[in-house]
Write a protein that holds these residues in place. Structure first.
Motif, mmCIF file in Angstrom:
data_model
loop_
_atom_site.group_PDB
_atom_site.id
_atom_site.type_symbol
_atom_site.label_atom_id
_atom_site.label_comp_id
_atom_site.label_asym_id
_atom_site.label_seq_id
_atom_site.Cartn_x
_atom_site.Cartn_y
_atom_site.Cartn_z
ATOM 1 N N TRP A 66 43.635 -31.444 1.395
ATOM 2 C CA TRP A 66 43.241 -30.967 0.078
ATOM 3 C C TRP A 66 41.714 -30.891 0.017
ATOM 4 C CZ3 TRP A 66 46.362 -29.992 -4.294
ATOM 5 C CH2 TRP A 66 47.718 -30.320 -4.154
ATOM 6 N N SER B 152 40.322 -34.400 1.441
ATOM 7 C CA SER B 152 41.185 -35.568 1.624
ATOM 8 C C SER B 152 42.564 -35.136 2.112
ATOM 9 C CB SER B 152 41.327 -36.319 0.290
ATOM 10 O OG SER B 152 42.218 -37.417 0.413
ATOM 11 N N THR B 153 43.288 -36.086 2.712
ATOM 12 C CA THR B 153 44.665 -35.832 3.093
ATOM 13 C C THR B 153 45.588 -35.934 1.890
ATOM 14 O OG1 THR B 153 44.942 -38.174 3.687
ATOM 15 C CG2 THR B 153 44.320 -36.644 5.451
ATOM 16 N N ARG B 154 45.065 -36.389 0.752
ATOM 17 C CA ARG B 154 45.814 -36.457 -0.491
ATOM 18 C C ARG B 154 45.091 -35.649 -1.563
ATOM 19 N NH1 ARG B 154 46.492 -43.058 -0.807
ATOM 20 N NH2 ARG B 154 47.344 -43.368 1.311
ATOM 21 N N ARG B 155 45.809 -35.294 -2.620
ATOM 22 C CA ARG B 155 45.158 -34.581 -3.718
ATOM 23 C C ARG B 155 44.162 -35.520 -4.395
ATOM 24 N NH1 ARG B 155 47.924 -31.161 -8.740
ATOM 25 N NH2 ARG B 155 45.952 -30.202 -9.437
ATOM 26 N N ASP C 81 48.765 -26.705 3.677
ATOM 27 C CA ASP C 81 49.948 -27.473 4.072
ATOM 28 C C ASP C 81 50.555 -26.847 5.320
ATOM 29 O OD1 ASP C 81 52.302 -28.844 4.353
ATOM 30 O OD2 ASP C 81 53.015 -28.502 2.308
ATOM 31 N N HIS D 132 45.016 -26.536 -1.340
ATOM 32 C CA HIS D 132 45.807 -27.371 -0.444
ATOM 33 C C HIS D 132 46.272 -26.526 0.720
ATOM 34 C CE1 HIS D 132 49.688 -29.931 0.257
ATOM 35 N NE2 HIS D 132 48.707 -30.299 1.067
ATOM 36 N N GLY E 147 42.532 -41.788 1.912
ATOM 37 C CA GLY E 147 42.717 -40.596 2.720
ATOM 38 C C GLY E 147 41.553 -39.635 2.676
#
Length: 268
Positions: free
Chosen positions: A110, A259-262, A193, A191, A42
């Motif tokens: 993130w 990234s789309t993830r941590r 969201d 982050h 991601g």
């Protein structure tokens, strides 16, 4: 008949081999960043500056720069390993690396980076500074997930999430529970969201709940705080007031990832 039996047995053996063979890695697509480099997991952008030549820099893999009375320079790492980015500004100048065309899935992402600011302002009162700013083409709202302000009432600089130009106005939700310490390396994550327009911040892997803002809980007007459709993220330094003390600012950045993830990597 014998020939038919042999042929049938051979076909059965081939089929068994094909079923038992696992798919190759190329069967699963790998996410790519906007500059065409494949990272996986991601990740949209990753930069540690080690592959860039030493000296002034105006662009890298998937990023450009935005400056006014400021410079960006690739310098030897202060830890003795690799390279890092040095940003220097004069007065109320700015020096940013600009990550464009992000288009994160779900309009949420993130970011992680290591940073050190040599000095924070001590004048004028309420001097305001930004280290990260996210924006998009469909709204004037600037989301500032990492920044802060000099508060003369509490005799210090304090981290805070902020915004500008949108319906909630110009605000920085700084907290005395998050003092900004000059000359110290920190690993910072934030982050964004979009499910409830929430910004959360982490220092050295530890959540900073006092800095969290959401659609209805923020530091601006009574209007809802709503994200634009993100396509750009700026990382660097900007001070907004003229004639500050000190008159120049020096910042270092390294190990940047979006990234789309941590991404992690900030824990002790």
């Amino acid at each position: 008949m014998n020939l038919l039996r042999k042929a049938s047995a051979a076909l059965t053996a081939v089929a068994a081999i094909l079923i038992a063979t696992p798919p190759t890695a190329s069967a699963t697509p790998t996410p790519h960043d906007t500059s065409g480099h494949s990272y996986g997991g991601g990740t949209l952008v990753r930069e540690n500056f080690d592959r860039l030549p030493l000296g002034p820099v105006t662009k890298g893999r998937g990023w450009t720069t935005d400056t006014s009375n400021g410079t960006l320079t690739v310098a030897p790492s202060s830890t003795g390993h690799g390279r890092e980015l040095r940003l220097r500004t004069e007065g109320n100048g700015r020096a940013f690396m600009v990550l464009s065309d992000l288009a994160p899935r779900g309009n949420s992402f993130w970011a992680r980076m290591r940073l050190r600011v040599t000095e924070f302002p001590t004048a004028p009162d309420w001097a305001h500074w930004t280290l990260a700013e996210a924006s998009g083409p469909d709204s004037p709202t600037l989301v500032r997930p990492l920044g802060g302000q000099y508060a003369p009432t509490d005799k210090g600089n304090f981290w805070g999430v902020g915004s500008d130009l949108g319906p909630t106005g110009d605000w920085t939700n700084w907290k005395t529970s998050a003092p900004a310490v000059a000359g110290k390396w920190q690993c910072v994550e934030f982050h964004l969201d979009a499910t409830d327009n929430r910004v959360t911040v982490y220092f050295d892997g530890v959540a900073q709940p006092d800095l969290t803002v959401t659609t209805t809980q923020h530091g601006g007007t009574t209007d809802d705080f709503v994200f634009p459709t993100f396509d750009e993220l700026k990382l660097g330094w900007q001070l907004y007031q003229a004639g500050p003390t000190p008159s120049s600012y020096d910042m270092r950045m390294d190990d940047i990832a979006v990234s789309t993830r941590r991404v992690g990597g900030c824990g002790s």
